[in-house]
Design an enzyme around this catalytic site. Structure first.
Site, PDB file in Angstrom:
ATOM      1  N   ALA A 185       0.900  -0.908   0.416  1.00  0.00           N
ATOM      2  CA  ALA A 185      -0.687   0.047  -0.141  1.00  0.00           C
ATOM      3  C   ALA A 185       0.952   1.835   0.122  1.00  0.00           C
ATOM      4  O   ALA A 185       1.767   1.428  -0.822  1.00  0.00           O
ATOM      5  CB  ALA A 185      -1.634   0.157   0.831  1.00  0.00           C
ATOM      6  N   SER A 186       0.943   2.172   0.832  1.00  0.00           N
ATOM      7  CA  SER A 186       1.434   3.456   0.721  1.00  0.00           C
ATOM      8  C   SER A 186       3.185   2.861   1.353  1.00  0.00           C
ATOM      9  O   SER A 186       3.805   3.837   1.554  1.00  0.00           O
ATOM     10  CB  SER A 186       0.593   4.817   1.786  1.00  0.00           C
ATOM     11  OG  SER A 186      -0.270   4.619   1.217  1.00  0.00           O
ATOM     12  N   VAL A 187       3.027   2.414   2.222  1.00  0.00           N
ATOM     13  CA  VAL A 187       4.758   2.503   2.108  1.00  0.00           C
ATOM     14  C   VAL A 187       5.530   1.886   0.794  1.00  0.00           C
ATOM     15  O   VAL A 187       6.846   1.772   0.824  1.00  0.00           O
ATOM     16  CB  VAL A 187       5.147   0.716   3.106  1.00  0.00           C
ATOM     17  CG1 VAL A 187       6.390   0.168   3.289  1.00  0.00           C
ATOM     18  CG2 VAL A 187       4.523   1.386   4.766  1.00  0.00           C
ATOM     19  N   LYS A 189       5.431   3.362  -1.232  1.00  0.00           N
ATOM     20  CA  LYS A 189       5.565   5.214  -1.853  1.00  0.00           C
ATOM     21  C   LYS A 189       7.351   5.303  -2.218  1.00  0.00           C
ATOM     22  O   LYS A 189       7.985   5.972  -2.069  1.00  0.00           O
ATOM     23  CB  LYS A 189       4.889   6.468  -1.186  1.00  0.00           C
ATOM     24  CG  LYS A 189       3.255   6.529  -1.880  1.00  0.00           C
ATOM     25  CD  LYS A 189       2.822   7.936  -0.896  1.00  0.00           C
ATOM     26  CE  LYS A 189       1.405   7.765  -1.627  1.00  0.00           C
ATOM     27  NZ  LYS A 189      -0.121   6.584  -0.728  1.00  0.00           N
TER      28      LYS A 189
END
Ligand SMILES: [Zn+2]
Length: 847
Positions: free
Chosen positions: A79-81, A83
Site C-alpha cells: 500500500a502506501s509503504v 511510496k
C-alpha cells in the site's frame, strides 16, 4: 485449525546490546499471539537491531481460499509503504541525470494541465493536486479499471482546481505518487516493473519484492505467491483485495516481504542504491513556501528529532508499517492482510515503553436475537469487543474467551426509557435497580420541564459511577426558574428573560443536551405563552436539538395543546415528541383514533411528530393537575374533576406528608374517613398540603402525590400501537409501579398475554424507535459497532410484579443486562459494575 498454524522463527540473539528489552519483545509476542487468537491480527512482524532480527514471526494465512500459511517471505501489498520505493526510483533517475527534482511535470507529461507543479512537490505531497479517488469515483464508470494513463487523462480533461497553491501547504496526496510512476517510465523509457527490478530488486537480491497491479502482472511477480487481503465480518473471512483503482501504480501496489524490507532498509545506510548525499534529501522535512517545514521527506514521515523515519500503508485488506531509527539502528516492520491495524498501535505502544491495552471480547452464545429494527427474531451468537458489539452470526469461542450461554432466550438491545424520573433514586442506589431490573439501559431525564445542567450531571457520574446510561433534555421550567426566580413563575416571561433563557439553553445544547423539554401543564410553565416556547425551540433548531413536551393539557384543553406542539414542529422544523401521550378526560375517552389521525396528518405535512407512552391507565402526579384552571377552591371545578378527570374510587393517594396515614388510600376512602364528598376532600387535601408547604419551606421531597385513574385502556392500547410511539416509563424509584414494571409489563401482559403486537414490534418500540426519536445512532439496535447495551430475557416468563400495593416488586424473567459491554444485572441482583455514561447529543459538526 489451519489458520492457527504459526510459522515461528524467534531470534533472541543480540539482546545483549539491544535498544529493546527482552521483556518488551516477550510482551510483543504475547500481545500479537492474543490478538491473533482473537482474530484481530493476521500478518508478519519483524523487529531488528543493526539489521539482525530480534523478533520475527508470522501469524495466520496468506490466502483465505487456499489457507496457505504466511511466512517471513510472504509478499504483501505494501500500500502506501510503496511510496518510498517510488521515491527511490526517482532518486536513482536523478543520479543518472535523467531528471531533476525541480523539473516541471510538463517536461515529461506535455499535456499536463498545471504549469508550475514540480517533481519535488509530488515527492513531498505539496503539489495541491486533489485526491484521484474522488475524481475517479465521480467521473468514471464502476466497470472501468483505472490505470496511470487514464488518471492523467482525467486530470487533463477535468483540470480540477488545486487544493492550494503548489508548494504552499502539505496534504497527503496519492495522485502525486501515481504521477511519479508515469514520470519514471517517461524519463527511463522503461516499464516501471522492469526499472524497479533492474535498479532495486536485482542489486539488492530481493526475491519477494515486485510491482504488481491489475494491469501489470509482471513475470517477475509470478514466481512468487502474493498475499491476498481479507476482512473478517461476523466470524467469517471475506476477500478484501484489489479494486478497480488497482490498475494504478505509484501510490501503492509494490509487494514485498519483511525479510526483503529489512535488506532494503539496511541498504539505506549504504551507497548501494544511491549516494548518501542524494538519500539525505529524502530524510529532511519539506520546506513550505512561508518558511515553515513539514515532517515529511521523499516517501518518509520524519519524527521531530529527525531520528525516526516511518510510514504506514493502508489499502483494502492491508495494514502495514515500517519504522527505522537511524540513531539506535532499530527497524520495525509490520505487514498484515486482515484489515485490522490494532497490532501496529499495540507494538508501537510497547516499544515506546507503555502498557498495551488488548481489547477484551465476550461471546453471548445461543440466543434468539431481536435486533431492535423490527426484523423477525433469528438464532445467533453475539460477540462484544470492549464496550461495543463486534460480531453477530454463527460464532465460535476464542480460546479463554469469556462467554455466556443465552439458553435460547431473547437477546435484544437495552431498553431506552425516553421519559424517566429515575435519576433521583441514583444517589441512593447507583445500581439503578428500578431501571435495569426491567431491562432499561438508558434513562432520558430532564423531563416535564425540570432538569440538571450538563456540568452537574458530568460531575455527579464522575463522583459516583452508575449502572445505567443517562441522556438529558434541558428543562423549560428550570430555565424559567433561573431567569425569573423560583417564586415568580406564575406569569409570562419578559423579553429580556427570554433572551437570558436562550443563552442558557444554547450553552446546554452545546454541552450535549438533547434539546428542550417542557412541562407546560405544571404551574412553573403553565403561564408561559406559545411565543416564549417557540422562541426557545428556535434555539434548539439552530443547535441541532429536539423538542419534547408534557403538553399544556391532557384533559380539557387537549386539542389546543396538540395544536401547540404541532405548530412548534412546523415552525422550527425540529422533531417534536409528545410525552406520555394520553386522553385524561372521561367524556373524550375513545377518541384516540381521531387524535392519532391528526398526528399522522401533521406527519404527512412533513412535521416529525412522535410520542412516547406508558402502559398504564392511571397516572402519577400532583393533586393540583386535577384543577386545569388552577382554581383549587372552586367547588364546581372540584366536582368537574371528580366526574371527568379521575376516578376517586380507583385513584390512590401515594404520598401525603401532612397526614401520612392517608398514603395508600383511595380518595373515596379518605373522603369517607373525613365524612366529606370526594370533591370536598380534593379541595381540602390541596389546602392542607399548601399550608404544610408554607410552614415547611425546606421540605424537599414531594408533599403529596396521587395515582389518578383517568385513562381508557383501549386508548392506551391505540397509543402504544401507533407506529411512531415508543415506550417510556415516566417512572421513578418509588410510587407508581411503572417505575419498576413498565417494560416488563409490555412484554408479559401486552405482548405475551394480550397479543397486542408482535414481540419484535414491542422491542423496536423500546429500542430502535426510541433511539431514532432521540437522534441516537449508535444505540438501540444490535448492529456491528454499536454500543453493547443489551438485555437477555425469557419471553415465556417475563412479567412485571410491581403494582399499586407494592410499587417496588422486581420483574421476573430479566436474565441479564449489559451496559456498555459490562453485565450490570443478573439473577435479580446488581453485579456491582457501574458502566453507565452520560450520553451526549450527536451533532452534525462532530468529528
Ligand atoms: Zn410528565
Amino acid at each position: 485449525m489451519r489458520n492457527f498454524l504459526l510459522v515461528l522463527v524467534l531470534f533472541y540473539t543480540h539482546l545483549g546490546y539491544s535498544q529493546y528489552t527482552t521483556q518488551q519483545i516477550e510482551n510483543i509476542n504475547s500481545t500479537l499471539t492474543k490478538l491473533h487468537e482473537q482474530a484481530m491480527f493476521n500478518g508478519v512482524v519483524l523487529i531488528a537491531q543493526d539489521g539482525k532480527a530480534l523478533y520475527k514471526k508470522a501469524f495466520g494465512i496468506a490466502n483465505i481460499q487456499t489457507q496457505e500459511s504466511l511466512t517471513p517471505n510472504s509478499s504483501f501489498n505494501l500500500a502506501s509503504v510503496s511510496k518510498q520505493f517510488v521515491a527511490m526510483m526517482t532518486m536513482i533517475l536523478k543520479e543518472q541525470g535523467k531528471l531533476q527534482f525541480d523539473d516541471k511535470l510538463k517536461k515529461y507529461l506535455p499535456n499536463f494541465p498545471y504549469d508550475k507543479i514540480t517533481i519535488r512537490q509530488l515527492l513531498t505531497h505539496t503539489s495541491g493536486l486533489p485526491e484521484y479517488f474522488d475524481l475517479a469515483t465521480q467521473y468514471t464508470n464502476t466497470l472501468d479499471t483505472l490505470n496511470n494513463e487514464k488518471l492523467i487523462k482525467l486530470l487533463t480533461d477535468l483540470k480540477p482546481e488545486l487544493e492550494f497553491e503548489s508548494g504552499s501547504e502539505w496534504e497527503y496526496c496519492n495522485t502525486g505518487y501515481a504521477l511519479l510512476a508515469s514520470i519514471i517510465e517517461k524519463a527511463s523509457s522503461m516499464k516501471i516493473e522492469f526499472f524497479f527490478s533492474k535498479y532495486i530488486t536485482q542489486p539488492l537480491h530481493l526475491t519477494n519484492t515486485f510491482v504488481y497491479s491489475l494491469n501489470i502482472k509482471s513475470p517477475l511477480s509470478l514466481k512468487t505467491q502474493r498475499v491476498y487481503g481479507f476482512e473478517r465480518q461476523n466470524g467469517r473471512n471475506y476477500p478484501n483485495d484489489l479494486t478497480r483503482f488497482d490498475g494504478i501504480v505509484g501510490d501503492g501496489n509494490i509487494y514485498s516481504s519483511v525479510e526483503d524490507l529489512l535488506i532494503y532498509e539496511q541498504a539505506l545506510y549504504t551507497n548501494k542504491l544511491v549516494s548518501k548525499e542524494t538519500l539525505q534529501e529524502a530524510f529532511i522535512p519539506v520546506k513550505l513556501k512561508k518558511g515553515e517545514t513539514y515532517n515529511y521527506g521523499f516517501g518518509w514521515e520524519i519524527s521531530d528529532d529527525e531520528e525516526t523515519l516511518s510510514h504506514t500503508g493502508s489499502w483494502v485488506g492491508f495494514e502495514n508499517y515500517i519504522e527505522r531509527n537511524i540513531t539506535k539502528k532499530t527497524t520495525v516492520i509490520i505487514l498484515s492482510n486482515g484489515t485490522n491495524d490494532i497490532a501496529i498501535d499495540l507494538v508501537n505502544t510497547i516499544l515506546s515503553g507503555k502498557k498495551p491495552k488488548i481489547p477484551t471480547t465476550q461471546l453471548i452464545r445461543n440466543v434468539r436475537l431481536i435486533d431492535g429494527t423490527g426484523s423477525v427474531a433469528r438464532k445467533a451468537d453475539v460477540r462484544l469487543k470492549d464496550d461495543k458489539i463486534w460480531e453477530i452470526g454463527n460464532l465460535t469461542t476464542f480460546s479463554n474467551e469469556e462467554n455466556v450461554d443465552g439458553q435460547g432466550f431473547v437477546l435484544s438491545p437495552g431498553f431506552i426509557d425516553t421519559h424517566s424520573h429515575h435519576f433521583g433514586g441514583l444517589t441512593k442506589v447507583p445500581e439503578a435497580i428500578p431501571a435495569v431490573s426491567q431491562g432499561i439501559t438508558t434513562i432520558v431525564i430532564g423531563q416535564d420541564g425540570s432538569s440538571y445542567p450538563m456540568d452537574t450531571l458530568k460531575k455527579f457520574i464522575k463522583k459516583r459511577p452508575i449502572a445505567v446510561n443517562i441522556a438529558t433534555y434541558t428543562g423549560h421550567s428550570t430555565l424559567r426558574s433561573e431567569t425569573m426566580g423560583a417564586k415568580s413563575l406564575y406569569r409570562t416571561a419578559k423579553p429580556s428573560e427570554i433572551e437570558k433563557m436562550k443563552i442558557l439553553l444554547k450553552k446546554e445544547l452545546e454541552k450535549g443536551s438533547f434539546g428542550l423539554a417542557t412541562g407546560l401543564e405544571y404551574e412553573s410553565a403553565f403561564f408561559s405563552n406559545r411565543d416564549e416556547v417557540l422562541q426557545l425551540a428556535q434555539v434548539v433548531a439552530e443547535n441541532g436539538g429536539r423538542y419534547m413536551s408534557h403538553i399544556r393539557s391532557e384533559d380539557i384543553n387537549l386539542d389546543d395543546a396538540i395544536d401547540e406542539i404541532i405548530e412548534i414542529g412546523r415552525e422550527t422544523k425540529i422533531p417534536v415528541q409528545i410525552s406520555h401521550i394520553k386522553i385524561a378526560k372521561k367524556d373524550q375517552w375513545g377518541k384516540s383514533p381521531q387524535l392519532l389521525a391528526r398526528l399522522q396528518k401533521a406527519r404527512a405535512e412533513g412535521i416529525n411528530i412522535t410520542a412516547d407512552c406508558y402502559p398504564y391507565d392511571f397516572w402519577n402526579s400532583t393533586l393540583r393537575v386535577l384543577f386545569p384552571n388552577r382554581d383549587y377552591t372552586n367547588p364546581i371545578s372540584a366536582e368537574f374533576a371528580v366526574n371527568q378527570l379521575f376516578d376517586p374510587e380507583k385513584s390512590v393517594l401515594v404520598r401525603f406528608a401532612p397526614n401520612k396515614s392517608y398514603a395508600g388510600k383511595t380518595i373515596t376512602a379518605i373522603a369517607k374517613e373525613r365524612n366529606e364528598k370526594p370533591s370536598q376532600t380534593l379541595m381540602n387535601l390541596i389546602g392542607i398540603a399548601a399550608d404544610f408547604e408554607e410552614k415547611n419551606p425546606n421540605f424537599n421531597e414531594g408533599i403529596e402525590a396521587i395515582m389518578g385513574k383517568s385513562m381508557d385502556e383501549a386508548d392506551v392500547a391505540n397509543f402504544l400501537r401507533w407506529s411512531h410511539t415508543n415506550i417510556c416509563s415516566d417512572g421513578s424509584s418509588s410510587g407508581h409501579p411503572r417505575g419498576h414494571g413498565t417494560f416488563t409489563k409490555i412484554l408479559g401482559r401486552y405482548v405475551r398475554e394480550q397479543k397486542l403486537m408482535p414481540l419484535e414490534t414491542a422491542i423496536y418500540k423500546m429500542t430502535g424507535l426510541s433511539a431514532e426519536n432521540l437522534g441516537i445512532s449508535d444505540r438501540g439496535i444490535i448492529a456491528n459497532g454499536n454500543f453493547a447495551d443489551l438485555v437477555l430475557f425469557n419471553p415465556d416468563t417475563v412479567i412485571d410484579n410491581a403494582n399499586i400495593q407494592d410499587g417496588k416488586a422486581l420483574s421476573t424473567g430479566i436474565e441479564r443486562v449489559w451496559v456498555n459491554g459490562q453485565i450490570v444485572y443478573q439473577s435479580q441482583k446488581a453485579t456491582g459494575k457501574y458502566s453507565g455514561i452520560l450520553i451526549k447529543k450527536q451533532s452534525n459538526s462532530d468529528e
